[in-house]
Design a protein around this motif. Sequence first.
Motif, PDB file in Angstrom:
ATOM      1  N   LEU A  23       0.826  -1.209   0.000  1.00 56.97           N
ATOM      2  CA  LEU A  23       0.000   0.000   0.000  1.00 56.97           C
ATOM      3  C   LEU A  23       0.862   1.261   0.000  1.00 56.97           C
ATOM      4  O   LEU A  23       0.561   2.242  -0.689  1.00 56.97           O
ATOM      5  N   GLU A  24       1.938   1.242   0.775  1.00 52.63           N
ATOM      6  CA  GLU A  24       2.797   2.425   0.818  1.00 52.63           C
ATOM      7  C   GLU A  24       3.539   2.596  -0.500  1.00 52.63           C
ATOM      8  O   GLU A  24       3.722   3.718  -0.976  1.00 52.63           O
ATOM      9  N   ALA A  25       3.956   1.495  -1.112  1.00 54.50           N
ATOM     10  CA  ALA A  25       4.634   1.575  -2.411  1.00 54.50           C
ATOM     11  C   ALA A  25       3.678   2.121  -3.465  1.00 54.50           C
ATOM     12  O   ALA A  25       4.071   2.948  -4.310  1.00 54.50           O
ATOM     13  N   GLU A  26       2.425   1.690  -3.429  1.00 57.29           N
ATOM     14  CA  GLU A  26       1.433   2.183  -4.384  1.00 57.29           C
ATOM     15  C   GLU A  26       1.166   3.675  -4.165  1.00 57.29           C
ATOM     16  O   GLU A  26       0.982   4.428  -5.136  1.00 57.29           O
ATOM     17  N   ALA A  27       1.169   4.109  -2.912  1.00 56.46           N
ATOM     18  CA  ALA A  27       0.943   5.524  -2.613  1.00 56.46           C
ATOM     19  C   ALA A  27       2.060   6.386  -3.187  1.00 56.46           C
ATOM     20  O   ALA A  27       1.819   7.470  -3.746  1.00 56.46           O
ATOM     21  N   VAL A  28       3.282   5.906  -3.070  1.00 53.48           N
ATOM     22  CA  VAL A  28       4.424   6.652  -3.613  1.00 53.48           C
ATOM     23  C   VAL A  28       4.400   6.628  -5.136  1.00 53.48           C
ATOM     24  O   VAL A  28       4.614   7.651  -5.794  1.00 53.48           O
ATOM     25  N   ALA A  29       4.120   5.466  -5.709  1.00 54.49           N
ATOM     26  CA  ALA A  29       4.098   5.341  -7.174  1.00 54.49           C
ATOM     27  C   ALA A  29       3.047   6.261  -7.793  1.00 54.49           C
ATOM     28  O   ALA A  29       3.249   6.813  -8.881  1.00 54.49           O
ATOM     29  N   ALA A  30       1.926   6.465  -7.095  1.00 57.63           N
ATOM     30  CA  ALA A  30       0.852   7.307  -7.624  1.00 57.63           C
ATOM     31  C   ALA A  30       1.270   8.776  -7.730  1.00 57.63           C
ATOM     32  O   ALA A  30       0.665   9.548  -8.482  1.00 57.63           O
ATOM     33  N   CYS A 155      -2.646   1.429   7.543  1.00 57.42           N
ATOM     34  CA  CYS A 155      -3.189   0.949   8.817  1.00 57.42           C
ATOM     35  C   CYS A 155      -4.421   0.083   8.550  1.00 57.42           C
ATOM     36  O   CYS A 155      -5.286   0.457   7.753  1.00 57.42           O
ATOM     37  N   PRO A 156      -4.563  -1.082   9.197  1.00 59.30           N
ATOM     38  CA  PRO A 156      -5.726  -1.947   8.973  1.00 59.30           C
ATOM     39  C   PRO A 156      -7.052  -1.252   9.237  1.00 59.30           C
ATOM     40  O   PRO A 156      -8.074  -1.596   8.656  1.00 59.30           O
ATOM     41  N   HIS A 157      -7.024  -0.230  10.137  1.00 55.54           N
ATOM     42  CA  HIS A 157      -8.244   0.518  10.441  1.00 55.54           C
ATOM     43  C   HIS A 157      -8.361   1.786   9.597  1.00 55.54           C
ATOM     44  O   HIS A 157      -9.299   2.567   9.789  1.00 55.54           O
ATOM     45  N   ASN A 158      -7.401   1.998   8.694  1.00 58.35           N
ATOM     46  CA  ASN A 158      -7.382   3.198   7.848  1.00 58.35           C
ATOM     47  C   ASN A 158      -7.373   4.472   8.700  1.00 58.35           C
ATOM     48  O   ASN A 158      -7.988   5.480   8.353  1.00 58.35           O
ATOM     49  N   LEU A 159      -6.622   4.418   9.804  1.00 53.59           N
ATOM     50  CA  LEU A 159      -6.596   5.559  10.730  1.00 53.59           C
ATOM     51  C   LEU A 159      -5.188   6.129  10.922  1.00 53.59           C
ATOM     52  O   LEU A 159      -4.956   7.313  10.705  1.00 53.59           O
TER      53      LEU A 159
END
Length: 329
Positions: A23-30, A155-159
Amino acid sequence: MTLPASNERLSDLCRLARDVIRLEAEAVAALEDRIGPEFDRACELLLNCPGRIVVTGMGKSGIIGKKIAATLASTGSPALFLHPAEGSHGDLGMLTRHDVLLALSNSGETAEILAILPLIKRMQVPTVAMTGRASSTLARRSDVHLDVFVAREACPHNLAPTASTTAALAMGDALAMALLQARGFTPEDFALSHPGGALGRRLLLQVADLMHSGSRLPVVNADTTLRQAVYEISSKGLGMTAVLEADGSLAGVFTDGDLRRALDRGADVLELPIRTLMHANPQVIGPEALAAEALARMEQFRINGLLVVDDGRLVGALNMHDLLRAGVV
């Protein structure tokens, strides 16, 4: 009492960890597709700033902001971190009309930043915002907005701020490296702000700072016998000696390795003149060369020492141990 984790639970934890990294890699790639005119405008503002880049952010964004400020400062863009809450209680005095504000807030609605924004505007300080919401108050009230939106946190809770802080950090690094390139910032410039680190030593120390010279420099005449040359090598402790002609010009070098090869001849070589055993045309280096260059030269030619020559005259010598002691290796 803590119970040992089962293999199934450990497998679940590893799966979660992989999801976080993905998820963090995808956030950076975006972010790559968002680098465009706004990024150019941000760089232009920061490059033309006659003062400093003042970075601000609250909570986790503030921690990321501190790192961005540190990276900017160490790569040629003077920067400092301003805590937005403390800004309302006197620290806003850190900011001058010559500065540019770089404000980080994932929501773009951080109360502490919005509280000082009117004063910053009154000072006519340009503001670059880095938020995850282009429609936020901070984004709308800034001169430039850099979009670091993430679809969800890792975060699993998206928080907990995770993917969002990683994206902000990556955008900050992109800014710092773009400014570094635009300023023509060199490795030598980097070393000047990092004199205590290994890189600083590699890029600041010169051969002249480490070389043996004067009475510490091993030197013999070309007609000296091997016996006398061995004494010179032993007494100076560099594992070699320079060999000079009668007029003082460099004739060659004689090393511990040359000594072993000479003794392998099996004959009595101790009384032979050193010119018959020396290595002519040795590798040399100038006193103003970087110590890192001396290291590279030694590694390239697989040797343990170098003679230092200035304007054709022998002025010093150094070996691998000198580089080790100085922390260059």
